[in-house]
Design a protein around this motif. Structure first.
Motif, PDB file in Angstrom:
ATOM      1  N   ALA A   1     -23.298  94.506  63.790  1.00 15.50           N
ATOM      2  CA  ALA A   1     -22.122  93.701  64.115  1.00 15.50           C
ATOM      3  C   ALA A   1     -20.832  94.434  63.750  1.00 15.50           C
ATOM      4  O   ALA A   1     -19.829  94.336  64.467  1.00 15.50           O
ATOM      5  CB  ALA A   1     -22.193  92.356  63.393  1.00 15.50           C
TER       6      ALA A   1
ATOM      7  N   ALA B   1     -20.267  97.217  66.539  1.00 16.68           N
ATOM      8  CA  ALA B   1     -20.596  96.892  67.933  1.00 16.68           C
ATOM      9  C   ALA B   1     -19.448  97.156  68.897  1.00 16.68           C
ATOM     10  O   ALA B   1     -19.668  97.540  70.054  1.00 16.68           O
ATOM     11  CB  ALA B   1     -21.050  95.437  68.035  1.00 16.68           C
ATOM     12  N   ASN B   2     -18.223  96.960  68.456  1.00 19.63           N
ATOM     13  CA  ASN B   2     -17.079  97.117  69.357  1.00 19.63           C
ATOM     14  C   ASN B   2     -16.196  98.313  68.997  1.00 19.63           C
ATOM     15  O   ASN B   2     -15.036  98.378  69.415  1.00 19.63           O
ATOM     16  CB  ASN B   2     -16.241  95.839  69.362  1.00 19.63           C
ATOM     17  N   ALA B   3     -16.740  99.251  68.253  1.00 18.52           N
ATOM     18  CA  ALA B   3     -15.967 100.423  67.843  1.00 18.52           C
ATOM     19  C   ALA B   3     -15.706 101.353  69.024  1.00 18.52           C
ATOM     20  O   ALA B   3     -16.570 101.548  69.890  1.00 18.52           O
ATOM     21  CB  ALA B   3     -16.706 101.178  66.742  1.00 18.52           C
ATOM     22  N   GLN B   4     -14.514 101.936  69.041  1.00 17.79           N
ATOM     23  CA  GLN B   4     -14.192 102.922  70.066  1.00 17.79           C
ATOM     24  C   GLN B   4     -15.039 104.176  69.856  1.00 17.79           C
ATOM     25  O   GLN B   4     -15.159 104.671  68.723  1.00 17.79           O
ATOM     26  CB  GLN B   4     -12.712 103.300  70.003  1.00 17.79           C
TER      27      GLN B   4
ATOM     28  N   GLU C   1     -11.210  98.783  60.313  1.00 16.84           N
ATOM     29  CA  GLU C   1      -9.861  98.262  60.491  1.00 16.84           C
ATOM     30  C   GLU C   1      -9.138  98.335  59.144  1.00 16.84           C
ATOM     31  O   GLU C   1      -9.778  98.518  58.098  1.00 16.84           O
ATOM     32  CB  GLU C   1      -9.946  96.810  60.961  1.00 16.84           C
TER      33      GLU C   1
ATOM     34  N   GLN D   1     -22.527 110.011  70.276  1.00 19.63           N
ATOM     35  CA  GLN D   1     -22.725 108.593  69.980  1.00 19.63           C
ATOM     36  C   GLN D   1     -24.164 108.357  69.536  1.00 19.63           C
ATOM     37  O   GLN D   1     -25.103 108.755  70.222  1.00 19.63           O
ATOM     38  CB  GLN D   1     -22.394 107.735  71.200  1.00 19.63           C
TER      39      GLN D   1
ATOM     40  N   ARG E   1     -14.687  94.951  60.305  1.00 17.27           N
ATOM     41  CA  ARG E   1     -15.138  95.580  61.539  1.00 17.27           C
ATOM     42  C   ARG E   1     -14.709  97.045  61.589  1.00 17.27           C
ATOM     43  O   ARG E   1     -13.665  97.426  61.046  1.00 17.27           O
ATOM     44  CB  ARG E   1     -14.563  94.846  62.758  1.00 17.27           C
TER      45      ARG E   1
ATOM     46  N   THR F   1     -13.332 100.116  63.820  1.00 13.19           N
ATOM     47  CA  THR F   1     -12.553 100.293  65.050  1.00 13.19           C
ATOM     48  C   THR F   1     -12.966 101.548  65.812  1.00 13.19           C
ATOM     49  O   THR F   1     -12.751 101.632  67.023  1.00 13.19           O
ATOM     50  CB  THR F   1     -11.055 100.388  64.738  1.00 13.19           C
ATOM     51  N   HIS F   2     -13.548 102.523  65.110  1.00 16.83           N
ATOM     52  CA  HIS F   2     -13.945 103.786  65.731  1.00 16.83           C
ATOM     53  C   HIS F   2     -15.260 104.261  65.125  1.00 16.83           C
ATOM     54  O   HIS F   2     -15.527 104.035  63.936  1.00 16.83           O
ATOM     55  CB  HIS F   2     -12.879 104.874  65.518  1.00 16.83           C
TER      56      HIS F   2
END
Length: 473
Positions: A15, A18-21, A278, A335, A358, A360-361
């Motif tokens: 989680a 999951a949305n990391a650049q 973040e 990745q 979270r 971010t990257h």
């Protein structure tokens, strides 16, 4: 789970990332400069530097400062700092030997001189940034090497004793003292090394390029050097769009395949992965007690490195170093979701109060390692081509020294640097495939097993130590 590191990704780790650049935080910012023009046609230069990472950038700046009349060209196959220089942790250490312990093991006789040179190197890096107005968010906070488990305490205490013998300012902190610096259930003690600075590596690289350019150095990005060969009394460098006739060439290509084929036996590209969170809130920062903003690393064979950025994000990387058959550097491996999720879980084990934060990257890439884990130099083609490689992930600071030494070798200078046994000797080469892949991956497995067994080394690892051909993450 504070007594052992997780060995598999968890739901909360997944989680977090999951949305990391899928790119380096350092390079994913609007202040990144536009690329310089590609080299085309046929030109000439006194010195061609291949590689636009820290080693190539320091070499360009040193060469221009030492001889303003020298024409210098830097060729970068992608963008400035696109390689390891733009995706590392930003630990700028004084160590030239990949840490004090490795220096003791491999360069004991000349370690006092190497320690002195290392401190001078760190001072010079900071002074250069100030002189050219490079805002690289430099913080001379030092580094805490943390014992996460009781078996690591004794090793750090022994290093502290050796450091005191050599008049080094390192200091061992017991559990209470270490916990006063960093609040975590994973801290059993720490060794503090003040000779480490935290930097923004991309800002430093961009600033060095600007500084060298202001002295007349010509940079060409998106210009891959394809080959080098003798041409009259010089060297011809062939690119995809032209050629350069060079009096001398300095190869600073890190984990990329060297244009000197023989050197490929000495370099192995290993993959390292990193996540960036973040920004932390003031309350989150207070909970983890990281008021000194030191760089942090733990002390296992497989280890993490982590630090705070200028805007209070946590960069968290390391753990396992992956090698893929045939020295594979395919970009698809940048990745690695499972590795990112495992790093995220380890970050939460280190700092349980940060659950819910979270990333971010998340990114990965190769670093160049050799069998002694620290830089080596080569001079060939009638003394007209110098190479330096093998920094093993600790090249942010050591690249300054590596570049200066490579220039000394190219210019035929007899200096304190070129007289070092470290500079005059070579590490043991790696064997050909499939033996290289088999040996490295057995060693990786044995290092992991040693961590699980309280640091006790197997016969395999002891044998590798005897041969001087090991592997370290």
């Amino acid at each position: 789970m504070s007594g052992v590191w997780a060995t598999a990704p968890t739901a909360r780790g997944v989680a977090m990332v999951a949305n990391a650049q899928p790119e380096s935080y350092w390079l994913d910012r609007p202040e990144r400069p536009a690329p310089r023009t590609r080299h085309t046609g046929s030109t000439s230069a006194d010195l061609v530097i291949v590689g636009g990472g820290f080693t190539g950038l320091w070499a360009a700046l040193h060469a221009a400062e030492e001889n303003p009349d020298r024409s210098i060209v830097v060729l970068e196959g992608a963008r400035i700092a696109d390689g390891a220089s733009g995706r590392n942790g930003g630990f700028c250490a004084a160590s030239l030997t990949h840490g004090f312990g490795n220096g003791l093991d491999r360069y004991a006789d000349e370690l006092p001189e190497l320690l002195r040179m290392g401190t001078e190197t760190l001072d010079a890096i900071c002074a250069t940034a100030a002189r050219y107005g490079i805002d690289a968010d430099i913080e001379r906070t030092g580094e805490l090497d943390i014992a996460n488990f009781d078996w690591q305490v004794g090793e750090l205490q022994e290093l502290a004793v050796e450091a005191e013998r050599l008049s080094q300012p390192m200091k061992y902190l017991d559990a209470a003292a270490a916990q006063s610096r960093i609040t975590s259930p994973m801290v059993r003690g720490a060794l503090f090394d003040p000779d480490v600075a935290m930097i923004d590596p991309a800002k430093l690289a961009w600033g060095l390029a600007d500084a060298a350019e202001s002295l007349g150095v010509h940079f060409h990005e998106n210009t891959r050097a394809l080959s080098i060969g003798k041409s009259g009394n010089g060297i011809r460098v062939k690119t995809g769009y032209g050629t350069i006739e060079a009096a001398k060439v300095l190869l600073a290509t890190s984990a990329s395949k060297s244009l000197r084929r023989k050197l490929r036996h000495w370099i192995v590209p290993v993959w390292d992965y990193v996540i960036m969170t973040e920004p932390l809130t003031p309350s989150q920062l207070a909970d983890i007690g990281w008021s000194g903003r030191e760089g942090l690393a733990d002390s296992g064979n497989r280890f993490h490195y982590f630090r705070l950025t200028a805007d209070d994000r946590i960069l968290f990387g390391g753990w396992d170093a992956h090698y893929f058959y045939g020295s594979d550097t395919d970009p698809r491996r940048t990745q690695h979701p499972e590795e990112f999720a495992l790093l995220a879980e380890h970050l939460l084990q280190m700092f349980p109060s940060l659950e819910g934060i979270r990333a971010t990257h998340a990114w990965g890439g190769t670093i160049d390692t050799c069998s002694r884990f620290s830089a080596f130099w080569d001079l060939g083609m009638n003394g007209r081509v110098a190479s330096v490689a093998g920094f093993t992930g600790l090249g942010v600071g050591a690249s300054h020294f590596g570049a200066r030494t490579a220039l000394d070798l190219l210019d035929g200078k007899d200096t304190d640097r070129t007289r070092l046994n470290m500079v005059r000797s070579m590490p043991l080469p790696f064997p050909p495939e499939p033996f290289k892949s088999i040996g490295i991956n057995i060693t990786r497995a044995e290092l992991a097993r040693a961590d699980r067994n309280g640091g006790r080394k197997s016969l395999w690892l002891k044998g590798m130590d005897v041969m001087g051909l090991g592997f370290d993450s």
